[in-house]
Design an enzyme around this catalytic site. Structure first.
Site, PDB file in Angstrom:
ATOM      1  N   HIS A   1       0.848  -1.204   0.000  1.00  0.00           N
ATOM      2  CA  HIS A   1       0.000   0.000   0.000  1.00  0.00           C
ATOM      3  C   HIS A   1       0.883   1.255   0.000  1.00  0.00           C
ATOM      4  O   HIS A   1       0.599   2.217  -0.708  1.00  0.00           O
ATOM      5  CB  HIS A   1      -0.896   0.033   1.253  1.00  0.00           C
ATOM      6  CG  HIS A   1      -1.943  -1.045   1.308  1.00  0.00           C
ATOM      7  ND1 HIS A   1      -2.106  -1.862   2.394  1.00  0.00           N
ATOM      8  CD2 HIS A   1      -2.890  -1.437   0.413  1.00  0.00           C
ATOM      9  CE1 HIS A   1      -3.110  -2.706   2.177  1.00  0.00           C
ATOM     10  NE2 HIS A   1      -3.598  -2.471   0.983  1.00  0.00           N
TER      11      HIS A   1
ATOM     12  N   LYS B   1     -15.899  -8.152   4.365  1.00  0.00           N
ATOM     13  CA  LYS B   1     -14.752  -8.410   5.247  1.00  0.00           C
ATOM     14  C   LYS B   1     -15.047  -8.134   6.715  1.00  0.00           C
ATOM     15  O   LYS B   1     -15.785  -7.205   7.035  1.00  0.00           O
ATOM     16  CB  LYS B   1     -13.561  -7.545   4.827  1.00  0.00           C
ATOM     17  CG  LYS B   1     -12.984  -7.970   3.502  1.00  0.00           C
ATOM     18  CD  LYS B   1     -11.771  -7.134   3.154  1.00  0.00           C
ATOM     19  CE  LYS B   1     -11.209  -7.602   1.812  1.00  0.00           C
ATOM     20  NZ  LYS B   1     -10.149  -6.705   1.339  1.00  0.00           N
TER      21      LYS B   1
ATOM     22  N   ARG C   1      -2.250  -5.818  -8.631  1.00  0.00           N
ATOM     23  CA  ARG C   1      -1.083  -6.653  -8.394  1.00  0.00           C
ATOM     24  C   ARG C   1      -0.961  -7.759  -9.437  1.00  0.00           C
ATOM     25  O   ARG C   1      -0.004  -7.845 -10.157  1.00  0.00           O
ATOM     26  CB  ARG C   1      -1.136  -7.251  -6.988  1.00  0.00           C
ATOM     27  CG  ARG C   1      -1.012  -6.203  -5.894  1.00  0.00           C
ATOM     28  CD  ARG C   1      -1.575  -6.686  -4.595  1.00  0.00           C
ATOM     29  NE  ARG C   1      -2.972  -7.063  -4.772  1.00  0.00           N
ATOM     30  CZ  ARG C   1      -3.666  -7.794  -3.948  1.00  0.00           C
ATOM     31  NH1 ARG C   1      -3.094  -8.263  -2.876  1.00  0.00           N
ATOM     32  NH2 ARG C   1      -4.930  -8.070  -4.186  1.00  0.00           N
TER      33      ARG C   1
ATOM     34  N   SER D   1      -3.184  -8.041   2.690  1.00  0.00           N
ATOM     35  CA  SER D   1      -3.338  -7.944   4.143  1.00  0.00           C
ATOM     36  C   SER D   1      -3.722  -9.300   4.729  1.00  0.00           C
ATOM     37  O   SER D   1      -3.218  -9.692   5.785  1.00  0.00           O
ATOM     38  CB  SER D   1      -4.395  -6.894   4.485  1.00  0.00           C
ATOM     39  OG  SER D   1      -3.978  -5.645   4.031  1.00  0.00           O
TER      40      SER D   1
END
Ligand code: COA
Length: 167
Positions: A23, A47, A97, A135
């Site tokens: 990040h 989440k 990514r 994460s």
């Protein structure tokens, strides 16, 4: 230096549970393009975060002791694009990514554009060494005793160690 009138603002939204080196890499790249970046802790209804919003906010602020004039850390509830428009941002930054990110990010960007035509999504690629981290994978490694100190800022690593030593 552009006049304050033409200053370009971008929003970098995410769950940031916790913020990672990947990040931070994206934020650095965004600051090369935009005058100001708001790091917006947003709710992803899919989440269940490990850290409270307040903890995440504090963790992110601690990463930027000397860049306060160009960075703001905020929380967003409700629609991200409405928040972006209200703040006068011209772009939403997202990190891309791997190919696996593409489908979801494409959907998100198109829906956001449908909701608010004046805010574009800009995708930035993190440095190669951060391409495979997330994460969740960092939390999973830390939860099981793995050393993640190279993947997160030092104070975040300390908080992860604290959190998992209590569990
Ligand atoms: N380095 C490391 N990890 C990265 C990364 C990078 N450069 N870029 C993304 N990631 C990881 C994140 O760590 C995260 O990992 P995780 O799934 O293990 O937590 C994952 O990639 C992507 O999550 P994140 O970038 O945090 O975004 P998100 O998908 O959780 O959040 C929101 C998406 C919050 C932006 C979206 O849900 C939203 O806009 N919510 C607000 C409500 C709204 O407007 N909804 C309508 C949307 S159309």
């Amino acid at each position: 230096m552009p006049s304050s009138h033409s200053k370009k603002l971008a929003i970098y939204p995410g769950t940031f549970d916790p913020i990672t080196m990947g990040h931070l890499d994206i934020i650095d790249r965004a600051l090369n393009i935009f005058d100001r970046v708001i790091i917006a802790i947003a709710v992803n209804s899919a989440k269940e975060p490990l850290f409270s919003i307040k903890d995440r906010q504090q963790m992110i602020r601690q990463c930027f002791p000397d860049k306060y004039s160009r960075i703001e850390v905020d929380t967003v509830s409700g629609l991200l694009v409405s928040y972006a428009a209200k703040k006068g941002a011209t772009a939403i930054i997202r990190g891309l990514r791997a190919v696996s990110d593409f489908d979801y990010e494409f959907q998100l960007a198109l829906m956001n554009r449908k909701l608010e035509r004046d805010v574009d999504t800009i995708f930035l690629m993190p440095g190669f060494r951060w391409i495979y981290i997330s994460s969740s994978i960092i939390k999973d490694a830390a939860r099981n005793g793995g050393d993640v100190c190279e993947l997160v800022p030092e104070h975040v690593n300390t908080l992860l160690l604290e959190k998992f030593s209590k569990q």
